[in-house]
Motif scaffolding. Structure first.
Motif, PDB file in Angstrom:
ATOM      1  N   ARG A 115      50.761  46.442  28.365  1.00 22.02           N
ATOM      2  CA  ARG A 115      50.241  45.553  29.409  1.00 22.02           C
ATOM      3  C   ARG A 115      48.978  46.137  30.051  1.00 22.02           C
ATOM      4  O   ARG A 115      48.053  45.393  30.407  1.00 22.02           O
ATOM      5  CB  ARG A 115      51.335  45.320  30.460  1.00 22.02           C
ATOM      6  N   LEU A 118      45.517  45.188  28.691  1.00 24.22           N
ATOM      7  CA  LEU A 118      44.939  43.869  28.967  1.00 24.22           C
ATOM      8  C   LEU A 118      44.052  43.884  30.213  1.00 24.22           C
ATOM      9  O   LEU A 118      43.414  42.875  30.534  1.00 24.22           O
ATOM     10  CB  LEU A 118      46.057  42.835  29.156  1.00 24.22           C
ATOM     11  N   GLU A 119      44.010  45.009  30.911  1.00 20.87           N
ATOM     12  CA  GLU A 119      43.293  45.067  32.186  1.00 20.87           C
ATOM     13  C   GLU A 119      41.837  44.621  32.107  1.00 20.87           C
ATOM     14  O   GLU A 119      41.351  43.910  33.005  1.00 20.87           O
ATOM     15  CB  GLU A 119      43.386  46.489  32.764  1.00 20.87           C
ATOM     16  N   LEU A 121      40.561  42.266  30.651  1.00 25.79           N
ATOM     17  CA  LEU A 121      40.474  40.809  30.604  1.00 25.79           C
ATOM     18  C   LEU A 121      40.688  40.159  31.970  1.00 25.79           C
ATOM     19  O   LEU A 121      40.505  38.952  32.118  1.00 25.79           O
ATOM     20  CB  LEU A 121      41.514  40.253  29.610  1.00 25.79           C
ATOM     21  N   THR A 122      41.082  40.960  32.952  1.00 25.98           N
ATOM     22  CA  THR A 122      41.349  40.414  34.283  1.00 25.98           C
ATOM     23  C   THR A 122      40.097  40.459  35.151  1.00 25.98           C
ATOM     24  O   THR A 122      39.151  41.196  34.866  1.00 25.98           O
ATOM     25  CB  THR A 122      42.469  41.205  34.973  1.00 25.98           C
ATOM     26  N   LYS A 138      46.211  43.400  37.600  1.00 25.64           N
ATOM     27  CA  LYS A 138      45.305  44.117  36.710  1.00 25.64           C
ATOM     28  C   LYS A 138      46.045  44.916  35.632  1.00 25.64           C
ATOM     29  O   LYS A 138      45.626  44.929  34.466  1.00 25.64           O
ATOM     30  CB  LYS A 138      44.432  45.087  37.518  1.00 25.64           C
ATOM     31  N   SER A 181      36.290  46.355  35.510  1.00 22.93           N
ATOM     32  CA  SER A 181      37.448  46.923  34.829  1.00 22.93           C
ATOM     33  C   SER A 181      37.655  48.394  35.192  1.00 22.93           C
ATOM     34  O   SER A 181      36.782  49.228  34.963  1.00 22.93           O
ATOM     35  CB  SER A 181      37.287  46.797  33.312  1.00 22.93           C
TER      36      SER A 181
END
Length: 426
Positions: A115, A118-119, A121-122, A138, A181
């Motif tokens: 998980r 994927l940060e 992409l936030t 995040k 990011s």
């Protein structure tokens, strides 16, 4: 131009030093009989005990002051190539603060680790988003609540759900140069070979730094001389003290917000009311002697844990303070903190230390700070309403990061500003 400084903690001392370097006339006043504020070192049972910060990092600004004061040969360096642990599900688990630890730690499950990837992409922080909301969005719930939230908020004794990103973590990320990011910033930093300054202290504790600053400028600092009020005077301000009246052109307050509110009440009632909105958290510190021989920097304890303490520093391990450990207690972990006796706090600290490490410990000293640490909670929206009269300045831990390097930087910046004002008026 003459500058009056209220308080001789680390902020006040650093400001006096910086102003003296710039040839600005300064007079500082401290209510206590000793300088240093929360930076206080003492020997207990032959061990160096820090009543405030346990260590610092040798940033360029600090290194310059160390050399100015002739303290380089008194420096003692810590071993920061050691893990930080999180107490989770009754066990000590490594907090993943490096690529290797991120892969090997059992603090996060496989899905929790994935998980985090994927940060990038936030999006950035949202208006009115809490630190907990931000970190969960995040990096996922596991990373946010098991170690990243406690890693940040544990410094202040505040639940991440009560901290707004805009007034706390967001400012830290902005100063570090993080735009969108966090994960990509970490990767870029590692790729570029960026390293943190080394952990350090002094042979007799961090008090050597504040004592050195005081001794270098003792002629400009009056101890045991509380400022009772700040009043407008002809062409400047008057500081009313127990010793008389000091007339100055500019005033800098370095005290906690409630004290600043008391002092500025005669000048600006609205400013006084704004300053009273800032919350502080009392902090209890229990110093323990133990034969525990684990290797590490310390232990984070997330909010909601069944432990009655909020964290541990393993001074014995990474600072080579033989057999010494520091235990922290705050109202989140122990609601009875402010009413508890020192004996009770010592008992709680020792019992929790043994439960967490499996090794008995003996309390050797207990200290309690009130008002304690700035909470950086929702009350920090008061920052938006701070409007200072001309000639009044704040150089206190509630208007900037409370860490020693941050206090030194803020003092240097304000000294530059005041020196410019002095030159302009010459």
């Amino acid at each position: 131009m003459k500058v009056g400084v209220v308080g001789a903690g680390i902020s006040g001392l650093a400001l006096v030093h910086s102003l003296a370097e710039r040839d600005v006339d300064v007079a500082a006043f401290e209510a206590r009989e000793v300088p240093g504020g929360v930076v206080q070192s003492r020997r207990v049972d032959g061990r160096v005990v820090e009543l405030g910060p346990q260590r610092l990092r040798l940033t360029a600004g600090l290194e310059s002051i160390v050399d100015d004061l002739g303290l380089r040969d008194r420096l003692a360096f810590g071993d920061d190539d050691q893990p930080i642990y999180v107490y989770h599900d009754g066990e000590l688990r490594v907090a993943p603060l490096s690529v290797r630890e991120a892969v090997t730690t059992d603090l996060l499950g496989p899905l929790g680790k994935l998980r985090m990837l994927l940060e990038p992409l936030t999006g950035p922080a949202r208006p009115d988003e809490t630190v907990d909301d931000f970190l969960v969005r995040k990096l996922g719930t596991q990373a946010a609540r098991r170690y990243l939230g406690p890693l940040y908020s544990g410094l202040y004794g505040t639940d991440p759900r009560d901290m707004l990103v805009e007034y706390s973590l967001g400012r830290v990320l902005e100063k570090a140069g993080v735009d969108r990011s966090v994960l990509l910033w970490v990767v870029r930093t590692l790729w570029e070979g960026g390293e943190s300054p080394p952990i350090c202290t002094f042979e007799d504790g961090l008090g050597e730094l504040t004592d050195g600053l005081y001794e270098a400028h003792a002629d400009a600092i009056s101890l045991e001389t509380p400022v009772e009020s700040v009043r407008e005077g002809e062409g400047g301000y008057e500081l009313e003290t127990v010793e008389g009246t000091e007339r100055v052109d500019e005033v800098v307050l370095t005290a906690p917000a409630p004290t600043c509110a008391d002092l500025l009440a005669p000048i600006d009632a609205d400013l006084e009311a704004t300053l009273r909105r800032f919350n502080y958290n009392p902090i209890g510190m229990v110093f323990l002697e133990s034969a525990f021989d684990g290797t590490g920097i310390g232990t984070l304890i997330p909010p909601g844990s069944d432990a009655q303490i909020s964290g541990l520093t393993w001074n014995s391990s990474f600072l080579d303070r033989d057999g010494l450990f520091t235990c922290y207690v705050d109202p989140l972990s122990y609601p009875a903190l402010t009413e508890a006796s020192e004996t009770e706090l010592g008992r709680v600290g020792a019992a929790e230390f043994e439960r967490i490490t499996g090794t008995p410990a003996t309390p050797i000293h207990v200290h309690r700070w009130e008002p304690g640490m700035p909470a950086y909670d929702r009350s920090w929206t008061a920052t938006d309403d701070l409007e200072l009269p001309d000639g009044i300045h704040l150089c206190a831990n509630f208007v900037g990061r409370p860490g020693i390097p941050g206090r030194l930087r803020n003092a240097a910046r304000l000294a530059d500003e005041l020196a410019d004002r002095s030159s302009g008026g010459a």
